[in-house]
Scaffold this motif. Structure first.
Motif, PDB file in Angstrom:
ATOM      1  N   THR A 142       0.839  -1.194   0.000  1.00 18.79           N
ATOM      2  CA  THR A 142       0.000   0.000   0.000  1.00 18.79           C
ATOM      3  C   THR A 142       0.875   1.245   0.000  1.00 18.79           C
ATOM      4  N   ASN A 143       0.260   2.374  -0.196  1.00 24.10           N
ATOM      5  CA  ASN A 143       0.987   3.630  -0.108  1.00 24.10           C
ATOM      6  C   ASN A 143       1.477   3.886   1.316  1.00 24.10           C
ATOM      7  N   ALA A 144       2.545   4.656   1.395  1.00 33.69           N
ATOM      8  CA  ALA A 144       3.048   5.214   2.650  1.00 33.69           C
ATOM      9  C   ALA A 144       3.690   6.550   2.296  1.00 33.69           C
ATOM     10  N   VAL A 145       3.544   7.525   3.157  1.00 32.37           N
ATOM     11  CA  VAL A 145       4.104   8.853   2.899  1.00 32.37           C
ATOM     12  C   VAL A 145       5.417   8.964   3.658  1.00 32.37           C
ATOM     13  N   HIS A 146       6.518   8.764   2.928  1.00 31.80           N
ATOM     14  CA  HIS A 146       7.839   8.702   3.564  1.00 31.80           C
ATOM     15  C   HIS A 146       8.880   8.819   2.457  1.00 31.80           C
ATOM     16  N   SER A 147      10.068   8.250   2.653  1.00 33.84           N
ATOM     17  CA  SER A 147      11.111   8.170   1.634  1.00 33.84           C
ATOM     18  C   SER A 147      11.755   6.799   1.735  1.00 33.84           C
ATOM     19  N   SER A 148      12.722   6.502   0.851  1.00 35.02           N
ATOM     20  CA  SER A 148      13.287   5.155   0.839  1.00 35.02           C
ATOM     21  C   SER A 148      14.633   5.157   0.147  1.00 35.02           C
ATOM     22  N   ALA A 149      15.683   4.843   0.911  1.00 36.58           N
ATOM     23  CA  ALA A 149      17.027   4.759   0.342  1.00 36.58           C
ATOM     24  C   ALA A 149      17.930   4.006   1.299  1.00 36.58           C
TER      25      ALA A 149
ATOM     26  N   ASP B 142      24.033   7.147  -0.574  1.00 37.21           N
ATOM     27  CA  ASP B 142      22.589   7.012  -0.725  1.00 37.21           C
ATOM     28  C   ASP B 142      22.245   6.327  -2.042  1.00 37.21           C
ATOM     29  N   VAL B 143      21.466   5.267  -1.949  1.00 37.64           N
ATOM     30  CA  VAL B 143      21.006   4.522  -3.115  1.00 37.64           C
ATOM     31  C   VAL B 143      19.482   4.503  -3.089  1.00 37.64           C
ATOM     32  N   TYR B 144      18.862   5.015  -4.139  1.00 37.84           N
ATOM     33  CA  TYR B 144      17.402   5.040  -4.225  1.00 37.84           C
ATOM     34  C   TYR B 144      16.866   3.614  -4.227  1.00 37.84           C
ATOM     35  N   LEU B 145      15.893   3.344  -3.359  1.00 39.61           N
ATOM     36  CA  LEU B 145      15.339   1.996  -3.260  1.00 39.61           C
ATOM     37  C   LEU B 145      13.818   1.996  -3.384  1.00 39.61           C
ATOM     38  N   GLY B 146      13.331   2.729  -4.357  1.00 38.65           N
ATOM     39  CA  GLY B 146      11.908   2.680  -4.666  1.00 38.65           C
ATOM     40  C   GLY B 146      11.064   3.473  -3.692  1.00 38.65           C
ATOM     41  N   ASN B 147       9.762   3.386  -3.884  1.00 39.67           N
ATOM     42  CA  ASN B 147       8.836   4.117  -3.024  1.00 39.67           C
ATOM     43  C   ASN B 147       8.541   3.338  -1.749  1.00 39.67           C
ATOM     44  N   PRO B 148       8.352   4.045  -0.637  1.00 38.24           N
ATOM     45  CA  PRO B 148       8.009   3.377   0.620  1.00 38.24           C
ATOM     46  C   PRO B 148       6.612   2.776   0.542  1.00 38.24           C
ATOM     47  N   ALA B 149       6.355   1.797   1.403  1.00 38.43           N
ATOM     48  CA  ALA B 149       5.071   1.106   1.337  1.00 38.43           C
ATOM     49  C   ALA B 149       4.636   0.640   2.716  1.00 38.43           C
ATOM     50  N   GLY B 150       3.362   0.317   2.820  1.00 36.63           N
ATOM     51  CA  GLY B 150       2.857  -0.521   3.875  1.00 36.63           C
ATOM     52  C   GLY B 150       2.717  -1.921   3.328  1.00 36.63           C
TER      53      GLY B 150
END
Length: 245
Positions: free
Chosen positions: A109-116, A127-135
């Motif tokens: 699901t969606n989550a409002v955050h960041s991910s790396a 820092d390596v981008y690792l996609g969108n955060p999720a539930g």
């Protein structure tokens, strides 16, 4: 369904036919019980699920996957990153998808955050981008549906998540600064969800986070009885209608 809290946002989940680890940040986690070990927690694990790529959630994932041969379920970017580190059993997903893993189904699901990922293998900042955060939603036959929210702020589409999946168990970040704090987390639980059992997480681990779940429980008011405040190492058993620890 049995859920063991391992500190911060890490949980071991037991369901018939599968044992899951979610966000296994164990080594370097100040709230991980001193009497426990990564090897002990990894025993019997056949699935690792990640909400996002931050170090305090990925944690020991790679070592656990290599030691156990478990399958990694996460977004595409995290799975490709893990594959580059020698992990073969991956189940890449993204928001909106639902995958049957045999003993359980899983959705993001969606989550409002960041991910790396913040550090490379030598410990240097990278820092390596690792996609969108999720539930992460875990659904098993004759078991309550679990939503681990990951790290997130409150957002109105939580109502839609509840409508689609009807989660009965909510693992909810309450520590403030990087996630919802007590007031917004309680608002999310009461306004958008119909949880039978609420397990607060992402607090008390580091000094910059809220140090207890007391304010969250107070904000829950008449629904405070739904809150299961677990100490790291404790387990709660939840069926489709009753929670008991």
């Amino acid at each position: 369904m049995d859920l063991q809290f391992l500190g911060h946002s890490a949980f071991k989940v037991y369901i018939p036919g599968a044992t899951l680890l979610i966000d296994p940040f164990l080594s370097g986690n100040p709230s991980f019980p001193a009497e426990m070990s990564v090897e002990q927690v990894s025993e019997g694990v056949d699935h690792v699920l990640l909400t996002h790529g931050h170090d305090d959630h990925v944690g020991d994932t790679i070592d656990i996957l290599k030691a156990t041969g478990a399958t990694l379920t996460a977004n595409w970017e995290i799975c490709m990153w893990a594959q580059d580190k020698g992990i073969e059993k991956i189940n890449p997903m993204n928001h909106g998808g639902c995958v049957n893993m045999g003993a359980f189904g899983v959705a993001l699901t969606n989550a409002v955050h960041s991910s790396a990922c913040s550090f490379d293998s030598e410990g240097s900042v990278a820092d390596v981008y690792l996609g969108n955060p999720a539930g992460v939603v875990v659904m098993a036959e004759d078991e309550p549906t679990l939503l681990h929210m990951g790290d997130t702020d409150i957002f109105s589409d939580m109502e839609l998540i509840n409508e689609i999946y009807r989660p009965q168990i909510g693992i909810v970040p309450i520590g403030d600064r990087f996630t919802m704090g007590a007031r917004t987390a309680s608002m999310a639980c009461q306004r958008f969800f119909e949880f039978q059992t609420i397990i607060p997480c992402h607090y008390g681990t580091f000094p910059i986070l809220d140090q207890s779940a007391d304010q969250f429980t107070e904000c829950m008011e008449d629904d405070a009885f739904r809150v299961a405040k677990l100490k790291p190492g404790e387990t709660v058993t939840v069926n489709n209608s009753v929670a008991a620890s």
